[in-house]
Design an enzyme around this catalytic site. Sequence first.
Site, short mmCIF file in Angstrom:
data_model
loop_
_atom_site.label_atom_id
_atom_site.label_comp_id
_atom_site.label_asym_id
_atom_site.label_seq_id
_atom_site.Cartn_x
_atom_site.Cartn_y
_atom_site.Cartn_z
N ASP A 1 80.45 -76.14 8.72
CA ASP A 1 80.47 -77.54 9.11
C ASP A 1 81.66 -78.15 8.37
O ASP A 1 82.07 -77.64 7.33
CB ASP A 1 79.16 -78.20 8.70
N ASP B 1 72.71 -80.52 9.35
CA ASP B 1 72.90 -79.19 9.91
C ASP B 1 71.64 -78.34 9.87
O ASP B 1 71.73 -77.11 9.98
CB ASP B 1 74.02 -78.47 9.16
N ASP C 1 75.85 -78.93 5.07
CA ASP C 1 75.45 -79.79 3.95
C ASP C 1 73.94 -79.89 3.80
O ASP C 1 73.45 -80.55 2.90
CB ASP C 1 76.07 -81.18 4.07
#
Length: 649
Positions: free
Chosen positions: A336, A533, A529
């Site tokens: 991410d 996610d 994180d």
Amino acid sequence: MKKVIKYLKYGVSAIFIIIFLTLSNINPYNIHFNFSYFNSQLNYNDPYLWIVFSITIILYILLSYDLFIKSFKAIKNKDFFNENTLMVLASIGALVIGELSEGLAVILLYKIGEEFEDYAVSRSKKEISSLVKLKSYKARIKENGEYVLKNINDIKINDKIYVFAGENVPLDIKLLSNSASIDQKALTGESLPVEKIKDEDVYSGSINLSNTIEGLVIKENKDSTISRIIKLIQESTANKSKNEKFITKFARIYTPIVIILSFLVFIVGSCIPPFSWNEWLYRAIEILVVSCPCSMVISIPISYMLSIGKSSKNGILIKGGNYLDVINKSKTIVFDKTGTLTKGELSITDYKLLNEFSDENEFLSIIYNLEKNSNHPIAKAIKNFVKEKHIKEINLNIKEIAGIKIEAYDTLNNHYEIGNKSILNEEEINKLDIDLTKTNVVVLKNNRLIGYILFEDTYKDNIKEDIQLLYKSGYKNTYILSGDNKNIVSKVANDLGIANYFSELLPEEKVEKIKLLKESDTSLTYVGDGINDAPSLALAPIGISMGKLGSDVAIQSSDVSIQDDRISKISLLKNIAKYNYFVVMTNIIVSILVKVVIMILAITGIGNLWVAIFADVGMLILCLLNSLTITISKKSKKASIDKIKTVKS
């Protein structure tokens, strides 16, 4: 006292065996040292015989009585084939054929091997549970102006506690003191203290390096950071790796096979001229001794425990040994962007009013009221930007569409929207003159574009070097999955040397991309994180959450939780997993090869019982020592891994 008695028994037994073997070879008194019941020359009136025999039996009983108890309990529980039974059968067989020194040595060296096992187990438990020492069970409160210690289970949320200099923080707190220097090494693996200011969170398990600090409790004991971490580490051994499960199943099949083999060798061999029962029973005992699978059954789980413990000391929490195997095989890593590669702390660099909308205060009020209840990085940047400005509160009925926009109506039925460019029509998008390498959002009132805002994020410290370390550790394919626009994501990928990227993805589209990438790498690693996610972390074969020390979501949704923001910890984890694989495979391959060779020597009559004893106990000790190198290894050596691959092929 128990240890003194135990080591005294070992010492006396060792000295007796040495004297016995010395006299057997020198034999100055012409004593018969073959005590086999099958020896027709045995003189039962020889006093030396009875002295030696009595001492042997006494020492044998002192050393082996617990093995008989364990063996009996195992048989009672229908576990007929275990290492205790093997050692009991082998030692009794040696005594029956008159090999008193070998019979006693089988037990003595097996017990010494158990001592090494106990040391290795205690070392691995120490590695895993060292955090327990950082847990305080008392918290300091003030009653009638005096400090009083109270059980942490009696402390509630919003209670005030006090932590003296050098003490462990017992519960998660919001700092009420102006500042504090906090040692989080045990939680994150980082040696440098962290400077905390008023209203920041201080996590339980960290150490106060300042003067006395005051804090407001934000989590009860059962939910505190240190409690959850300890629980996670203790439960990690439940998720066994394939290698651990294989060795357990292997031992259940292998042990009865070798016991049956030893009996067959004895029976068949005894039927072959010159019909030497002593000789073939001796060979059968050699097989029993060397066949014990202790070196694998004991050392392999310890290797995983030590690797998990070493990871936890470096602020890397792994939910089980099975994940180490997957990490070792993983060649693809997917990131991410926001909060993972970047700090996720956006700041407004510019904003512009459009289409004859000129009321700056109204514009700022609109964006603040739309975002004030959100924890998204964009919302935080807006709130930080306008917090010292005069902002009018607007009563809004807010609706959020994840990844696209926030929209709302006020009491006068005005319609407001804030989001990415997808909420505009193509003509409006073409008219915009925006720096596309920066994060941007547009703002609409009553379906009319009234302005846009530009944001800038910063990369995490040393991120470029950390990405290069990932390549060196064994990751071949790198990806970014992001909801940001193509220009921003492309710039990040190019700056950091990440080969592939996908942009403008909704949360569900991220999940679909991971499903697609898993087809080419079933050991794929996803790094996020831990908050936005969660679906991707849960779906990936290995989900790693970053930098959320106090986040429940980070620990619950991921397989691995890294307790600070450093991507370099993933490289460390990869190297730990690789070295763990090397140690485990070395122990398995070498143990099996040595046992097979000694069994062949036993069957052919080339070897002897001493070789079998030292081969079995020696392999146990060597495998345990090899496992213990995990605690001191700095990194996995590629050459060592390549050697294992060569042996396997």
